[in-house]
Each structure stands twice: as structure tokens, then as C-alpha cells.
Design a protein around this motif. Structure first.
Motif, PDB file in Angstrom:
ATOM      1  N   MET A 153     -84.696 -55.158  26.303  1.00 41.57           N
ATOM      2  CA  MET A 153     -83.429 -55.660  25.774  1.00 41.57           C
ATOM      3  C   MET A 153     -83.141 -57.038  26.339  1.00 41.57           C
ATOM      4  O   MET A 153     -82.774 -57.943  25.595  1.00 41.57           O
ATOM      5  N   LYS A 154     -83.293 -57.165  27.684  1.00 43.61           N
ATOM      6  CA  LYS A 154     -83.025 -58.444  28.329  1.00 43.61           C
ATOM      7  C   LYS A 154     -84.019 -59.501  27.848  1.00 43.61           C
ATOM      8  O   LYS A 154     -83.628 -60.637  27.560  1.00 43.61           O
ATOM      9  N   ASP A 155     -85.293 -59.093  27.730  1.00 45.28           N
ATOM     10  CA  ASP A 155     -86.315 -60.043  27.263  1.00 45.28           C
ATOM     11  C   ASP A 155     -86.049 -60.462  25.827  1.00 45.28           C
ATOM     12  O   ASP A 155     -86.232 -61.629  25.463  1.00 45.28           O
ATOM     13  N   LEU A 174     -83.155 -60.670  24.402  1.00 45.85           N
ATOM     14  CA  LEU A 174     -82.003 -61.577  24.424  1.00 45.85           C
ATOM     15  C   LEU A 174     -82.431 -62.972  24.874  1.00 45.85           C
ATOM     16  O   LEU A 174     -81.989 -63.983  24.308  1.00 45.85           O
ATOM     17  N   ILE A 175     -83.301 -63.040  25.892  1.00 43.87           N
ATOM     18  CA  ILE A 175     -83.798 -64.350  26.368  1.00 43.87           C
ATOM     19  C   ILE A 175     -84.619 -65.017  25.279  1.00 43.87           C
ATOM     20  O   ILE A 175     -84.475 -66.231  25.027  1.00 43.87           O
ATOM     21  N   GLN A 176     -85.465 -64.275  24.592  1.00 40.18           N
ATOM     22  CA  GLN A 176     -86.271 -64.822  23.491  1.00 40.18           C
ATOM     23  C   GLN A 176     -85.368 -65.361  22.375  1.00 40.18           C
ATOM     24  O   GLN A 176     -85.615 -66.427  21.830  1.00 40.18           O
ATOM     25  N   TRP A 183     -82.278 -66.418  22.694  1.00 46.17           N
ATOM     26  CA  TRP A 183     -81.586 -67.616  23.193  1.00 46.17           C
ATOM     27  C   TRP A 183     -82.513 -68.829  23.180  1.00 46.17           C
ATOM     28  O   TRP A 183     -82.115 -69.910  22.754  1.00 46.17           O
TER      29      TRP A 183
END
Length: 163
Positions: free
Chosen positions: A1-3, A5-7, A9
Motif C-alpha cells: 500500500m505504501k509502495d 502510494l509512493i509510486q 506520487w
């Protein structure tokens, strides 16, 4: 999920990032203004009223204990005959200054008496009933109360029973 979101962004252009950041800031400010601040005000108000509510709870506990104590007491001596009940009603009315306001006191069957007051203060009427109940065990069997012509007064036609 965090990855993910970073991708997401990093895949955006600088202009889109600024728009998304501004939108996120706007959502945070609105969430603070319409969510968090009212909750804080409500919590402060509840903290302020808590002592009063605790005092009321204490009073209710005292009242409950008093009710238990009163239920445990033996019933007051009751006037069994209608004649003695009528005398007790009249005597208590005389003591409280209501005798002049009583139109009639009529003994009835089975330890009952009918009382008619054409115009009496409602508070005086309730006080008189309280006195009769406390000292003679009298209860209201039936009553008809109408508003009087003068503010705060009533017309009462009641049947009182002893015990």
C-alpha cells in the motif's frame, strides 16, 4: 500500500503534486474545523458539567435510600370510619386555614369522605393533601380539578379515603 502510494506520487508532474498537496491540506483543515474542534468543545463542556451530574447522582442515591426507608416504615394510623375521617379532614383544614374555602365535607360509605372546594390555591390544596396523608393515612380515591377563575386557584371535588 505504501509502495503503491509512493509510486503514484512519483508518477505525477510537479504541478499535479502541488494540486494534490493543496487538496490534502484543504481536507485536513476542513476535517479539523468540522470534526476535531467541535469534538474538543463538546468534551470541554462535558468536563464542565460532570461535577453537577455527579452531585445529581448523589442526590438520587440519597432519595432512593429515603424511599427505601419510608417504605419500611409502618403505615400511618388510619381513620376507619367515615365520620372520624371527616372530622380529621375538617380538623386538618382548620389547622392550615383552609376551612373557610371548603364548601362541603360529606361522609360517604366505606371510610370515604367527599370534599368540595370551589376556589383554593393549588399549592395549598397539595399541602393539605400531604398533611392528611402524613398524619392520617388519607389517600385520594377520586378527584376532579378544574382551573379557577383566579390565577393559581382550582376548583376541587375529591373523594378521600382512609387507608
Amino acid at each position: 500500500m505504501k509502495d503503491a502510494l509512493i509510486q503514484f506520487w512519483l508518477a505525477r508532474a510537479p504541478r499535479d503534486r502541488r494540486i494534490l498537496a493543496a487538496a490534502a491540506l484543504l481536507v485536513a483543515v476542513l476535517g479539523l474545523a468540522y470534526g476535531w474542534l467541535p469534538l474538543q468543545r463538546e468534551a470541554a463542556q462535558l468536563r464542565q458539567t460532570l461535577p453537577q451530574l455527579r452531585a445529581q447522582a448523589g442526590q438520587l442515591q440519597q432519595d432512593a435510600q429515603e424511599a427505601i426507608r419510608l417504605r419500611a416504615q409502618p403505615a400511618a394510623k388510619v381513620e376507619a370510619e367515615a365520620g372520624s375521617l371527616a372530622a380529621a379532614v375538617e380538623r386538618r383544614a382548620q389547622d392550615l386555614g383552609l376551612r373557610g374555602q371548603i364548601e362541603s365535607i360529606t361522609p360517604q360509605e366505606a371510610g370515604r369522605v367527599r370534599v368540595v372546594l370551589p376556589q383554593v390555591g393549588f399549592d395549598a390544596w397539595l399541602g393539605w393533601l400531604g398533611e392528611l396523608q402524613t398524619h392520617h393515612g388519607v389517600r385520594v380515591d377520586s378527584v376532579r380539578i378544574e382551573a379557577g377563575e383566579v390565577a393559581g386557584t382550582v376548583r376541587v371535588d375529591a373523594v378521600l379515603a382512609g387507608g
